[in-house]
Scaffold this motif. Structure first.
Motif, PDB file in Angstrom:
ATOM      1  N   GLY A 363       0.748  -1.094   0.022  1.00 38.06           N
ATOM      2  CA  GLY A 363       0.064  -0.104   0.049  1.00 38.06           C
ATOM      3  C   GLY A 363       0.951   1.298   0.194  1.00 38.06           C
ATOM      4  N   HIS A 365       3.182   4.037  -1.911  1.00 39.08           N
ATOM      5  CA  HIS A 365       2.622   4.990  -3.245  1.00 39.08           C
ATOM      6  C   HIS A 365       3.757   5.237  -4.085  1.00 39.08           C
ATOM      7  CE1 HIS A 365      -1.257   5.965  -1.361  1.00 39.08           C
ATOM      8  NE2 HIS A 365      -0.501   5.855  -0.401  1.00 39.08           N
ATOM      9  N   ASN A 389       2.760  -3.934  -8.883  1.00 39.63           N
ATOM     10  CA  ASN A 389       2.023  -4.790  -8.614  1.00 39.63           C
ATOM     11  C   ASN A 389       2.486  -5.750  -7.649  1.00 39.63           C
ATOM     12  OD1 ASN A 389      -0.047  -3.387 -10.328  1.00 39.63           O
ATOM     13  ND2 ASN A 389       0.254  -4.949 -11.637  1.00 39.63           N
ATOM     14  N   LYS A 392       2.805  -4.385  -4.431  1.00 36.46           N
ATOM     15  CA  LYS A 392       1.402  -3.692  -3.833  1.00 36.46           C
ATOM     16  C   LYS A 392       1.589  -2.260  -3.493  1.00 36.46           C
ATOM     17  CE  LYS A 392      -0.398  -8.186  -2.689  1.00 36.46           C
ATOM     18  NZ  LYS A 392       0.565  -8.957  -2.954  1.00 36.46           N
ATOM     19  N   GLN A 394       0.591   1.710  -4.842  1.00 39.55           N
ATOM     20  CA  GLN A 394      -0.331   2.455  -5.554  1.00 39.55           C
ATOM     21  C   GLN A 394       0.414   3.317  -6.556  1.00 39.55           C
ATOM     22  OE1 GLN A 394      -3.686   3.961  -2.913  1.00 39.55           O
ATOM     23  NE2 GLN A 394      -2.335   2.800  -1.262  1.00 39.55           N
ATOM     24  N   HIS A 396       0.160   6.453  -9.244  1.00 44.98           N
ATOM     25  CA  HIS A 396      -0.379   7.924  -9.560  1.00 44.98           C
ATOM     26  C   HIS A 396       0.353   8.374 -10.563  1.00 44.98           C
ATOM     27  CE1 HIS A 396      -2.014   7.632  -5.258  1.00 44.98           C
ATOM     28  NE2 HIS A 396      -1.113   7.086  -4.966  1.00 44.98           N
TER      29      HIS A 396
END
Ligand SMILES: [Zn+2]
Length: 450
Positions: A363, A365, A389, A392, A394, A396
């Motif tokens: 999780g 970023h 991925n 994991k 995220q 932007h």
């Protein structure tokens, strides 16, 4: 008689090489390398051999065979005889690859005029990149407000806003009137006032011609573009809403973006982690006070990430001499792993293997602060997402372009009102023709008399 000949930047984005001649004055505006140059013949490790000088380039017509332009050693294995320089100067608009890279072939006797910041960039790049060697030149630096006489022409550099500092346009005062060369420019960066200033100056000069960049002269923009301020605000949103690490990838020489991310980190009580390469560049750019950038050695908000090399024990001898300057600011993967919530880290695609050592929390970023891929089959983009991925992380997408968009380009030409416009640095000359008055479309190597 004044003439223009375009040897690069024709029907493509980048690679500008414009010859301007006025009686006996012969100057080049930029001397860059095209992004796609030679891609029909070269790829990956199959590249022109440095040992053959210009030989491999001439074989495929990748550079013009002009006498009195190139260094003697570069012509050694070609059928172009060396003669003394027949060109008076080369003017560089800004330090991007597609505007400067081919100066490496020029006769060292030909003066190269460039902004003071551009010179710092070129020196930093030569120091930190093994593939970068611009060779010796008679460099002459300028600033906005200078007027440089070359034969019977006067070249006036005027600063503009672009995605790299030290970007200039040129007003070239010739015997037939003023020729404007826009270089690359935008009007949504932190220094949009400079672009405004250029617009007014160019307009006042009542130009007979304008050589105008057109990167974003396109029918429909598919890619999302923000202003620099929006990039900052949206990045702040990402950082302020998480207690995990935020990685950022950006163009390494976009110092506006560095400043945005640096300030976002600082405002959120985080430190920014940069590579030794970025630290070196910052260390050079602080010499130019007007750029107002932090000193990597003195600024407590900046940490420098050292990868494991050779011995694996982060010993001084493992690193290049220029990398060792920042060892007192050294952090390693262990430090980053332990302090994830307190850091924003610069991490470009080619450094992704560091993620294996850093072990970011699920999780975390990643802000991709660069252009979106040009096609849907972009392999690098696919691999990047595989990595994100896998860990994991995220994703932007937050980027501000370095160029005027279509409407701003139209507005620019309407404001300046040159008699003739030569579209360069664009894949869409015809769209210029549709939207602007006085368009003269260009062909490579053809001479246009003003
Ligand atoms: Zn460019």
């Amino acid at each position: 008689m004044v003439s223009l000949t375009f040897y690069g930047g024709v029907d493509e984005i980048g690679g500008n090489k414009v010859l301007l001649e006025d009686d006996d004055a012969r100057v080049f505006l930029d001397f860059g390398q095209s992004f796609t140059m030679g891609c029909d013949f070269f790829m990956g490790w199959l590249s022109p051999r440095a040992s053959n000088g210009l030989g491999d380039y001439f074989e495929f017509g990748l550079l013009p065979k002009l006498k009195g332009l190139y260094a003697e050693e570069q012509l050694q294995f070609t059928n172009v005889p060396y003669v003394k320089p027949r060109f008076d100067a080369v003017f560089l608009s800004h330090p991007h690859f597609d505007h400067v890279s081919h100066i490496q072939f020029l006769d060292p006797e030909i003066p190269v005029y460039l902004g003071e910041g551009t010179k710092l960039f070129l020196e930093a790049m030569e120091k930190t990149s093994s593939f970068c060697n611009y060779k010796e030149h008679r460099y002459r630096t300028f600033r906005t407000g200078d007027r440089i006489n070359v034969g019977n022409i006067v070249v006036e550099p005027v600063h503009v806003d672009h995605s790299i500092p030290a970007a200039y346009s040129f007003l070239i005062h010739t015997s037939e009137g003023t020729v404007v060369y826009t270089g690359d420019l935008r009007a949504h960066g932190p220094r949009k006032d400079m672009t405004e200033e250029f617009k007014d100056k160019a307009c006042e000069s009542e130009p007979v011609a304008m050589i105008c960049e057109g990167t974003r002269m396109i029918e429909v923009e598919r890619r999302k573009n923000y202003s620099e301020q929006q990039v900052k605000t949206l990045s702040d949103k990402v950082v302020s809403s998480t207690d995990k690490i935020v990685f950022v990838t950006r163009y390494s020489r976009d110092m506006d973006r560095f400043r945005s991310i640096y300030n976002v980190a600082k405002n959120n009580d985080r430190k920014i982690v940069v590579s030794p390469k970025t630290a070196h560049l910052l260390g050079r750019l602080v010499e130019d006070k007007r750029l107002d950038l932090p000193d990597p050695l003195k600024d407590k908000n900046i940490l420098v990430y050292y990868k494991r090399k050779r011995s694996g024990d982060f010993e001084e001898k493992d690193y290049y001499v220029w990398e060792r300057d920042f060892m007192e600011k050294m952090v390693t993967h262990e430090f980053v792993h332990k302090n994830q919530g307190k850091l924003v880290m610069d991490l470009n695609f080619y450094q992704f293997a560091e993620l294996i050592d850093i072990k970011p929390m699920q999780g975390s970023h990643f802000i991709h602060s660069m252009s979106e891929p040009y096609s849907e089959e972009d392999i690098e983009d696919e691999v990047m997402h595989n990595w994100l991925n896998h860990f994991k992380i995220q994703f932007h997408q937050l980027h501000a372009s370095g160029h005027l968009n279509r409407d701003q380009l139209i507005d620019l030409t309407n404001h300046i009102q040159p008699k003739k416009i030569f579209p360069i640095h664009t894949e869409n000359q015809q769209l210029f023709k549709k939207n602007c008055k006085g368009i003269q479309t260009i062909e490579s190597g053809k001479e246009y008399i003003l």
